[in-house]
Design an enzyme around this catalytic site. Structure first.
Site, PDB file in Angstrom:
ATOM      1  CB  CYS A 131      -6.279  -1.015 -14.824  1.00  0.00           C
ATOM      2  SG  CYS A 131      -5.311  -2.174 -15.796  1.00  0.00           S
ATOM      3  CE1 TYR A 141      -7.408  -6.364 -25.649  1.00  0.00           C
ATOM      4  CE2 TYR A 141      -8.927  -4.601 -26.229  1.00  0.00           C
ATOM      5  CZ  TYR A 141      -7.683  -5.193 -26.348  1.00  0.00           C
ATOM      6  OH  TYR A 141      -6.730  -4.634 -27.150  1.00  0.00           O
ATOM      7  CD  GLN A 158     -12.367  -3.872 -13.129  1.00  0.00           C
ATOM      8  OE1 GLN A 158     -11.436  -3.775 -12.346  1.00  0.00           O
ATOM      9  NE2 GLN A 158     -12.357  -3.307 -14.329  1.00  0.00           N
ATOM     10  CG  ASP A 211     -11.601  -3.057 -19.002  1.00  0.00           C
ATOM     11  OD1 ASP A 211     -10.482  -2.562 -18.786  1.00  0.00           O
ATOM     12  OD2 ASP A 211     -12.320  -3.510 -18.099  1.00  0.00           O
ATOM     13  CD  GLU A 224     -11.355 -12.753 -23.321  1.00  0.00           C
ATOM     14  OE1 GLU A 224     -10.217 -13.247 -23.396  1.00  0.00           O
ATOM     15  OE2 GLU A 224     -11.580 -11.616 -22.889  1.00  0.00           O
ATOM     16  CB  CYS A 239      -0.918  -0.006   1.222  1.00  0.00           C
ATOM     17  SG  CYS A 239      -2.001  -1.440   1.289  1.00  0.00           S
TER      18      CYS A 239
END
Length: 498
Positions: free
Chosen positions: A452, A356, A327, A425, A377, A129
């Site tokens: 991301c 995707y 996710q 994505d 996919e 973190c």
């Protein structure tokens, strides 16, 4: 094109140093980027280098790197110190190793107003973190600044969407098992760029029940004569434990990742584990006998339950397998996907290509407002799951196909078929020119790009903008609080199509 963000991923943690101090404990000796990073396993040479003299210096932090490390100057060199904030002065341990410098935060002398000191109930629970020492306002500013800078060529992003409770949000926990020097069983995360395990019982971002189950398994190993796997000798059994949690359904999957399919006493082990944790709904044995940093292997056996769990996202139910891409943070995912659907501007007539598509999450959610959805996919297991999820939710206007999404769209264009919207994505590495050129050939009126990794997204946006599109909105979403990672959804519009 396949989606591999979470199906079989490398485990990463923070680099560890035995001389951890007050603030350095969660941010142990990080290699300063004055020349590069070490790689691979610990070696005798590394041990000799570690024995070199360490000096303690008082330094002042002047800024942050994109990785969230404090920037300081020492003897004319710019160094990076994990856990340090701008405006702070601190004592830092500095050691030179070849052309590199290792730094460790020893003590903060003058703390920043942005610093938050969480009361830790377990050692190392902040490992991985990068920003846990920042308060929520500082984290928000840090991430907004990064996304604004990256996206500057395409316009000003909207204010980042943050999370109300930025802790314990992960629905997937993975711990690696091994032995310490006293031959005691430990589990935790790999230190950065090594295969050294940092022991930890829990994390401030993990699901708490999942971490509790992993600790129970660690405690059961001795009585069941179960040895952790040793990658140097090739001996031992248990490599990792993966736990998936349905945050809304409450269903829990436990995956024992082993080096061998021979699991003596498996029935008794499953019974004992279920007795301590009756909330577990399925248990699997995954066999990974490869010399690899990937967590999951190809062979899988269900030991208890149906082998999958179900969870609800944006009002639809999804079956999730051990290898499914799903996710990590469902609370923020609903915000992210809602924004993506808003950007698609669906009226009920549009043909949408979900590239995707994975197990079909975005495409099936979009199907509520679209005329037709086509999901593509390359992973056949994911396509099978997408078709299953389509049926269980009673979706009639979505079809899913196995194949390369780029090639699929080129063939659509060659047949004269149209798509009004493409939703993409891709994994962290972003897309590639072959795929992006297929989008240009198909000429959808709108492209909704979920990413991301804003760095690779910006690279791909540059290609699309150069080839007839313009950016019409950028929405960052904090999917991974306490870490440096940030997700962004961007809307592109074909020039002249408005």
């Amino acid at each position: 094109m396949t989606k591999k963000k979470n199906s079989e991923y490398k485990k990463k943690g923070k680099k560890h140093n035995k001389s951890e101090k007050q603030y350095g404990k969660q941010h142990a000796a990080q290699r300063s980027q004055t020349g590069g990073k070490s790689k691979g396993k610990r070696t005798a040479n590394n041990d000799r280098q570690r024995s070199q003299k360490t000096v303690t210096a008082e330094v002042a932090c002047t800024g942050l790197t994109d990785g969230g490390k404090g920037i300081v100057k020492w003897e004319g060199k710019q160094l990076e110190v994990a856990g340090l904030l701008p405006g702070e002065t601190a004592e830092v341990n500095i050691s030179k190793k070849g052309h590199f410098f290792d730094t460790e935060l020893k003590r903060v002398i003058k703390p920043s107003e942005d610093r938050v000191n969480l009361s830790h109930s377990s050692p190392n629970e902040g490992v991985g973190c990068h920003l846990y020492h920042m308060n929520e306002h500082a984290q928000k500013r840090f991430k907004q600044k990064i996304i604004d800078e990256i996206m500057k060529p395409f316009g000003k992003p909207e204010p980042i969407t943050t999370m109300e409770v930025p802790f314990y949000y992960r629905n997937k926990n993975v711990m690696t098992f091994g032995l310490n020097k006293k031959k005691q069983i430990i589990c935790g995360l790999y230190a950065e760029n090594t295969h050294q395990i940092i022991p930890m019982e829990r994390s401030i971002i993990h699901d708490q029940k999942a971490d509790e189950i992993i600790q129970t398994i660690k405690g059961m190993m001795k009585s069941f004569k179960m040895q952790p796997y040793n990658e140097d000798t090739g001996k031992g059994f248990l490599r990792h434990v993966l736990v998936r949690v349905g945050k809304k359904s409450g269903e829990i999957m436990v995956v024992l990742v082993a080096a061998s399919p021979m699991f003596k006493g498996s029935n008794n082990f499953v019974k004992a584990l279920r007795k301590k944790h009756p909330e577990i709904t399925t248990i699997l044995l995954n066999v990974n006998n490869r010399d690899t940093s990937m967590v999951l292997g190809k062979q899988e056996k269900v030991l208890f339950g149906k082998g999958t769990i179900t969870d609800t996202l944006c009002g639809l139910k999804f079956d999730i397998s051990a290898k499914s891409f799903y996710q990590i943070n469902p609370v923020q995912t609903e915000k992210l996907y809602a924004k993506a659907i808003e950007m698609a501007e669906l009226t009920g007539k549009e043909t949408v290509v979900d590239a995707y598509c994975g197990i079909g999450t975005i495409g099936l959610i979009a199907s509520k407002k679209a005329g037709k959805v086509i999901g593509v996919e390359s992973n056949k297991d994911a396509v099978r799951d997408a078709i299953h999820n389509s049926k269980r939710n009673g979706v009639k206007n979505a079809r899913f196909y196995q194949g390369d999404a780029g090639e699929f769209m080129v063939k659509m264009a060659a047949r004269g078929e149209k798509a009004d919207v493409v939703i993409m994505d891709p994994p962290r590495s972003g897309s590639d020119e072959a795929f992006l050129s297929s989008v240009v050939k198909l000429k959808p009126k709108r492209v909704v790009y979920v990413s991301c990794n804003p760095v690779t997204q910006a690279r791909d946006l540059k290609y699309l903008v150069k080839n007839g599109y313009e950016v019409d909105g950028i929405q960052p979403v904090d999917m991974f609080p306490q870490t440096v990672h940030v997700e962004a959804v961007t809307k592109l519009v074909l020039k002249g199509s408005r």
